[in-house]
Design a protein around this motif. Sequence first.
Motif, PDB file in Angstrom:
ATOM      1  N   SER A   1       0.933  -1.593  -5.753  1.00 19.13           N
ATOM      2  CA  SER A   1       1.314  -2.807  -6.469  1.00 19.13           C
ATOM      3  C   SER A   1       1.987  -2.484  -7.792  1.00 19.13           C
ATOM      4  CB  SER A   1       0.095  -3.711  -6.695  1.00 19.13           C
ATOM      5  OG  SER A   1      -0.851  -3.093  -7.525  1.00 19.13           O
ATOM      6  N   ALA A   2       2.766  -3.439  -8.265  1.00 17.11           N
ATOM      7  CA  ALA A   2       3.529  -3.293  -9.497  1.00 17.11           C
ATOM      8  C   ALA A   2       3.183  -4.424 -10.446  1.00 17.11           C
ATOM      9  CB  ALA A   2       5.018  -3.318  -9.174  1.00 17.11           C
ATOM     10  N   ALA A   3       2.999  -4.084 -11.714  1.00 18.65           N
ATOM     11  CA  ALA A   3       2.642  -5.099 -12.702  1.00 18.65           C
ATOM     12  C   ALA A   3       3.668  -5.231 -13.825  1.00 18.65           C
ATOM     13  CB  ALA A   3       1.270  -4.797 -13.296  1.00 18.65           C
ATOM     14  N   THR A   4       4.598  -4.270 -13.915  1.00 16.30           N
ATOM     15  CA  THR A   4       5.636  -4.339 -14.951  1.00 16.30           C
ATOM     16  C   THR A   4       6.990  -4.469 -14.268  1.00 16.30           C
ATOM     17  OG1 THR A   4       6.052  -1.960 -15.009  1.00 16.30           O
ATOM     18  CG2 THR A   4       4.280  -2.804 -16.455  1.00 16.30           C
ATOM     19  N   GLU A   5       7.993  -4.777 -15.042  1.00 11.58           N
ATOM     20  CA  GLU A   5       9.338  -4.877 -14.480  1.00 11.58           C
ATOM     21  C   GLU A   5       9.789  -3.537 -13.912  1.00 11.58           C
ATOM     22  OE1 GLU A   5      12.307  -6.649 -12.845  1.00 11.58           O
ATOM     23  OE2 GLU A   5      10.778  -7.773 -13.930  1.00 11.58           O
ATOM     24  N   ALA A   6       9.503  -2.439 -14.605  1.00  5.97           N
ATOM     25  CA  ALA A   6       9.870  -1.107 -14.096  1.00  5.97           C
ATOM     26  C   ALA A   6       9.134  -0.822 -12.790  1.00  5.97           C
ATOM     27  CB  ALA A   6       9.549  -0.036 -15.140  1.00  5.97           C
ATOM     28  N   GLY A   7       7.880  -1.204 -12.714  1.00  5.76           N
ATOM     29  CA  GLY A   7       7.112  -1.021 -11.485  1.00  5.76           C
ATOM     30  C   GLY A   7       7.652  -1.860 -10.344  1.00  5.76           C
ATOM     31  N   LYS A   8       8.029  -3.103 -10.641  1.00  5.45           N
ATOM     32  CA  LYS A   8       8.589  -3.986  -9.613  1.00  5.45           C
ATOM     33  C   LYS A   8       9.907  -3.432  -9.077  1.00  5.45           C
ATOM     34  CE  LYS A   8       6.338  -8.078 -11.400  1.00  5.45           C
ATOM     35  NZ  LYS A   8       6.481  -9.315 -12.176  1.00  5.45           N
ATOM     36  N   GLN A   9      10.717  -2.841  -9.949  1.00  5.59           N
ATOM     37  CA  GLN A   9      11.971  -2.235  -9.497  1.00  5.59           C
ATOM     38  C   GLN A   9      11.691  -1.052  -8.573  1.00  5.59           C
ATOM     39  OE1 GLN A   9      14.289  -1.343 -12.988  1.00  5.59           O
ATOM     40  NE2 GLN A   9      14.650  -3.491 -13.442  1.00  5.59           N
ATOM     41  N   CYS A  10      10.702  -0.227  -8.920  1.00 11.30           N
ATOM     42  CA  CYS A  10      10.326   0.899  -8.052  1.00 11.30           C
ATOM     43  C   CYS A  10       9.861   0.405  -6.692  1.00 11.30           C
ATOM     44  CB  CYS A  10       9.208   1.729  -8.695  1.00 11.30           C
ATOM     45  SG  CYS A  10       9.783   2.848  -9.947  1.00 11.30           S
ATOM     46  N   LEU A  11       9.003  -0.587  -6.686  1.00 10.63           N
ATOM     47  CA  LEU A  11       8.494  -1.132  -5.424  1.00 10.63           C
ATOM     48  C   LEU A  11       9.640  -1.710  -4.590  1.00 10.63           C
ATOM     49  CD1 LEU A  11       6.157  -1.792  -3.538  1.00 10.63           C
ATOM     50  CD2 LEU A  11       5.710  -3.836  -4.898  1.00 10.63           C
ATOM     51  N   SER A  12      10.568  -2.400  -5.223  1.00  5.78           N
ATOM     52  CA  SER A  12      11.721  -2.961  -4.526  1.00  5.78           C
ATOM     53  C   SER A  12      12.580  -1.850  -3.916  1.00  5.78           C
ATOM     54  CB  SER A  12      12.548  -3.805  -5.495  1.00  5.78           C
ATOM     55  OG  SER A  12      13.733  -4.243  -4.881  1.00  5.78           O
ATOM     56  N   HIS A  13      12.860  -0.796  -4.685  1.00  3.26           N
ATOM     57  CA  HIS A  13      13.646   0.336  -4.175  1.00  3.26           C
ATOM     58  C   HIS A  13      12.921   1.008  -3.016  1.00  3.26           C
ATOM     59  CE1 HIS A  13      16.690  -0.023  -7.196  1.00  3.26           C
ATOM     60  NE2 HIS A  13      15.886   0.292  -8.197  1.00  3.26           N
ATOM     61  N   TRP A  14      11.599   1.151  -3.164  1.00  2.00           N
ATOM     62  CA  TRP A  14      10.803   1.786  -2.110  1.00  2.00           C
ATOM     63  C   TRP A  14      10.861   0.955  -0.825  1.00  2.00           C
ATOM     64  CZ3 TRP A  14       6.390   0.303   0.552  1.00  2.00           C
ATOM     65  CH2 TRP A  14       5.799   1.305   1.341  1.00  2.00           C
ATOM     66  N   ARG A  15      10.713  -0.364  -0.963  1.00  2.00           N
ATOM     67  CA  ARG A  15      10.770  -1.253   0.222  1.00  2.00           C
ATOM     68  C   ARG A  15      12.113  -1.134   0.926  1.00  2.00           C
ATOM     69  NH1 ARG A  15       7.929  -6.542  -2.361  1.00  2.00           N
ATOM     70  NH2 ARG A  15       5.823  -6.136  -1.621  1.00  2.00           N
ATOM     71  N   LYS A  16      13.203  -1.105   0.159  1.00  6.91           N
ATOM     72  CA  LYS A  16      14.548  -0.971   0.751  1.00  6.91           C
ATOM     73  C   LYS A  16      14.658   0.364   1.488  1.00  6.91           C
ATOM     74  CE  LYS A  16      16.889  -3.836  -2.603  1.00  6.91           C
ATOM     75  NZ  LYS A  16      17.674  -3.837  -3.839  1.00  6.91           N
ATOM     76  N   GLN A  17      14.106   1.401   0.907  1.00  9.15           N
ATOM     77  CA  GLN A  17      14.180   2.733   1.488  1.00  9.15           C
ATOM     78  C   GLN A  17      13.427   2.805   2.818  1.00  9.15           C
ATOM     79  OE1 GLN A  17      12.229   5.603  -0.968  1.00  9.15           O
ATOM     80  NE2 GLN A  17      13.209   7.322   0.026  1.00  9.15           N
ATOM     81  N   VAL A  18      12.223   2.243   2.876  1.00  8.59           N
ATOM     82  CA  VAL A  18      11.432   2.339   4.100  1.00  8.59           C
ATOM     83  C   VAL A  18      11.869   1.351   5.186  1.00  8.59           C
ATOM     84  CG1 VAL A  18       9.400   3.334   2.980  1.00  8.59           C
ATOM     85  CG2 VAL A  18       9.532   0.869   3.290  1.00  8.59           C
TER      86      VAL A  18
END
Length: 158
Positions: A139-156
């Motif tokens: 899970s992501a709680a900051t904007e930087a974390g949300k961007q990482c999670l979004s990039h990860w989702r696109k990748q997988v």
Amino acid sequence: MHSSHVVKLDSEAATLAFGEQLATVLHPGLTIFLYGDLGAGKTTLARGILKELGHHGKVRSPTYNLVEIYKLSRLYLYHFDFYRFNDPLEWEEAGFREYFNQDSICLVEWPEKAEEFLHAADLEIRISYSGTGRIAEFSAATEAGKQCLSHWRKQVSG
């Protein structure tokens, strides 16, 4: 508001692979909290992250010295394990606050043991037992974390 994703980890190899995938979307300035019971796979996940970032040596849980420092080609990665953290003076005397900066990635096992000294994490990964495997809630709680999670989702997904 937290954004999250659940990953099934049916083996140690799957946990390493998840760490390797995750490493591809990490960047300096991130703090990642790793939650889970003893033996759940927090250090195994850290091994996968470090392997993908170019570390070829051993990765030990920093249980007794509280932090392992890895100088990788493009960044410093600090791997904390606060399982045995007892004395708040350790925090100040060791200079841990300085490690949490825009030039490094901090992986923190057992963050709840030092929570009064830590800022909020960008990413939180909770690993729990599920039958013979594990489940990781990412899970992501900051904007930087949300961007990482979004990039990860696109990748997988792609």
